[in-house]
Design an enzyme around this catalytic site. Sequence first.
Site, PDB file in Angstrom:
ATOM      1  N   HIS A  17       0.842  -1.205   0.000  1.00 48.48           N
ATOM      2  CA  HIS A  17       0.000   0.000   0.000  1.00 48.48           C
ATOM      3  C   HIS A  17       0.880   1.259   0.000  1.00 48.48           C
ATOM      4  O   HIS A  17       0.595   2.224  -0.714  1.00 48.48           O
ATOM      5  CB  HIS A  17      -0.879   0.047   1.264  1.00 48.48           C
ATOM      6  CG  HIS A  17      -1.903  -1.035   1.368  1.00 48.48           C
ATOM      7  ND1 HIS A  17      -1.964  -1.914   2.419  1.00 48.48           N
ATOM      8  CD2 HIS A  17      -2.933  -1.389   0.546  1.00 48.48           C
ATOM      9  CE1 HIS A  17      -2.981  -2.747   2.262  1.00 48.48           C
ATOM     10  NE2 HIS A  17      -3.577  -2.463   1.129  1.00 48.48           N
ATOM     11  N   ARG A  90      -2.199  -5.651  -8.610  1.00 51.36           N
ATOM     12  CA  ARG A  90      -1.100  -6.605  -8.475  1.00 51.36           C
ATOM     13  C   ARG A  90      -1.163  -7.604  -9.619  1.00 51.36           C
ATOM     14  O   ARG A  90      -1.262  -7.229 -10.758  1.00 51.36           O
ATOM     15  CB  ARG A  90      -1.176  -7.304  -7.107  1.00 51.36           C
ATOM     16  CG  ARG A  90      -0.787  -6.409  -5.961  1.00 51.36           C
ATOM     17  CD  ARG A  90      -1.239  -6.952  -4.639  1.00 51.36           C
ATOM     18  NE  ARG A  90      -2.695  -6.877  -4.540  1.00 51.36           N
ATOM     19  CZ  ARG A  90      -3.386  -7.197  -3.443  1.00 51.36           C
ATOM     20  NH1 ARG A  90      -2.763  -7.618  -2.377  1.00 51.36           N
ATOM     21  NH2 ARG A  90      -4.693  -7.071  -3.448  1.00 51.36           N
TER      22      ARG A  90
HETATM   23  P1  ADP Z   1      -9.978  -3.570  -0.298  1.00 51.22           P
HETATM   24  O1  ADP Z   1     -10.607  -4.431   0.763  1.00 51.22           O
HETATM   25  O2  ADP Z   1     -10.771  -2.360  -0.632  1.00 51.22           O
HETATM   26  O3  ADP Z   1      -9.520  -4.324  -1.526  1.00 51.22           O
HETATM   27  P2  ADP Z   1      -7.217  -3.430   0.541  1.00 51.22           P
HETATM   28  O4  ADP Z   1      -6.656  -2.714   1.719  1.00 51.22           O
HETATM   29  O5  ADP Z   1      -7.070  -4.911   0.529  1.00 51.22           O
HETATM   30  O6  ADP Z   1      -8.695  -2.961   0.436  1.00 51.22           O
HETATM   31  O7  ADP Z   1      -6.552  -2.856  -0.759  1.00 51.22           O
HETATM   32  C1  ADP Z   1      -6.703  -1.512  -1.170  1.00 51.22           C
HETATM   33  C2  ADP Z   1      -6.116  -1.358  -2.552  1.00 51.22           C
HETATM   34  O8  ADP Z   1      -4.710  -1.570  -2.470  1.00 51.22           O
HETATM   35  C3  ADP Z   1      -6.634  -2.356  -3.591  1.00 51.22           C
HETATM   36  O9  ADP Z   1      -6.718  -1.715  -4.841  1.00 51.22           O
HETATM   37  C4  ADP Z   1      -5.571  -3.423  -3.610  1.00 51.22           C
HETATM   38  O10 ADP Z   1      -5.519  -4.094  -4.863  1.00 51.22           O
HETATM   39  C5  ADP Z   1      -4.339  -2.567  -3.386  1.00 51.22           C
HETATM   40  N1  ADP Z   1      -3.225  -3.326  -2.820  1.00 51.22           N
HETATM   41  C6  ADP Z   1      -3.206  -4.126  -1.731  1.00 51.22           C
HETATM   42  N2  ADP Z   1      -1.986  -4.677  -1.532  1.00 51.22           N
HETATM   43  C7  ADP Z   1      -1.213  -4.202  -2.559  1.00 51.22           C
HETATM   44  C8  ADP Z   1       0.142  -4.436  -2.959  1.00 51.22           C
HETATM   45  N3  ADP Z   1       0.929  -5.269  -2.328  1.00 51.22           N
HETATM   46  N4  ADP Z   1       0.569  -3.775  -4.038  1.00 51.22           N
HETATM   47  C9  ADP Z   1      -0.247  -2.948  -4.715  1.00 51.22           C
HETATM   48  N5  ADP Z   1      -1.520  -2.702  -4.429  1.00 51.22           N
HETATM   49  C10 ADP Z   1      -2.001  -3.329  -3.366  1.00 51.22           C
END
Ligand code: ADP
Length: 163
Positions: A17, A90
């Site tokens: 993130h 991802r």
């Molecule tokens: P949600 O439950 O809304 O998917 P997340 O916290 O899991 O919330 O993810 C928020 C955003 O960050 C999503 O678009 C997810 O694909 C992206 N994300 C999560 N982990 C990563 C990572 N390792 N690299 C890039 N983007 C990520």
Amino acid sequence: MTRVIYPGTFDPITYGHINILEKASKIFDDVILAVADHTDKQTGFSLEERYELCKEATQHLPNIHVSTFNGLFIDYAKAMDCKIMIRGLRAVSDFEYELALALTNKKLSPEIETIFLVPSLKYMYLSSSMIRQLAALGGQLDDFVPPNVAAAMKLKYGKQPLV
Ligand code: ADP
């Protein structure tokens, strides 16, 4: 001035993130990290805990503001006077869900645009759910989450990391 919102559950915030936030903070003037108070997801951390962890973990980025929201993203975006949603993309596994989300938001509110940012290769397979499993098994978290998150997870899951 271009304001964007990066919404998510952030349960917890990871280096993946933060990688996306660092990229967004270089491109846009004002980036709002919006922690969602999902009701359909059983989260490990409360909304307040997730908010605090995000705030601490993004202190080095001056144009990132951490906030929380409830309900529909499009309503929150309207209230914040913002038309751009940032999401991280991802591997292929994210694609279907992210596309459905982007198209649903567009249907509900045509002026909303979704911009996808791709993380650096080393964060491509990093996910909050993987981190929660790792923490529950007492695994070493330091390569995946910032120190404040690793400490909070050790407290929450009550296990010592393997060395
Ligand atoms: P949600 O439950 O809304 O998917 P997340 O916290 O899991 O919330 O993810 C928020 C955003 O960050 C999503 O678009 C997810 O694909 C992206 N994300 C999560 N982990 C990563 C990572 N390792 N690299 C890039 N983007 C990520």
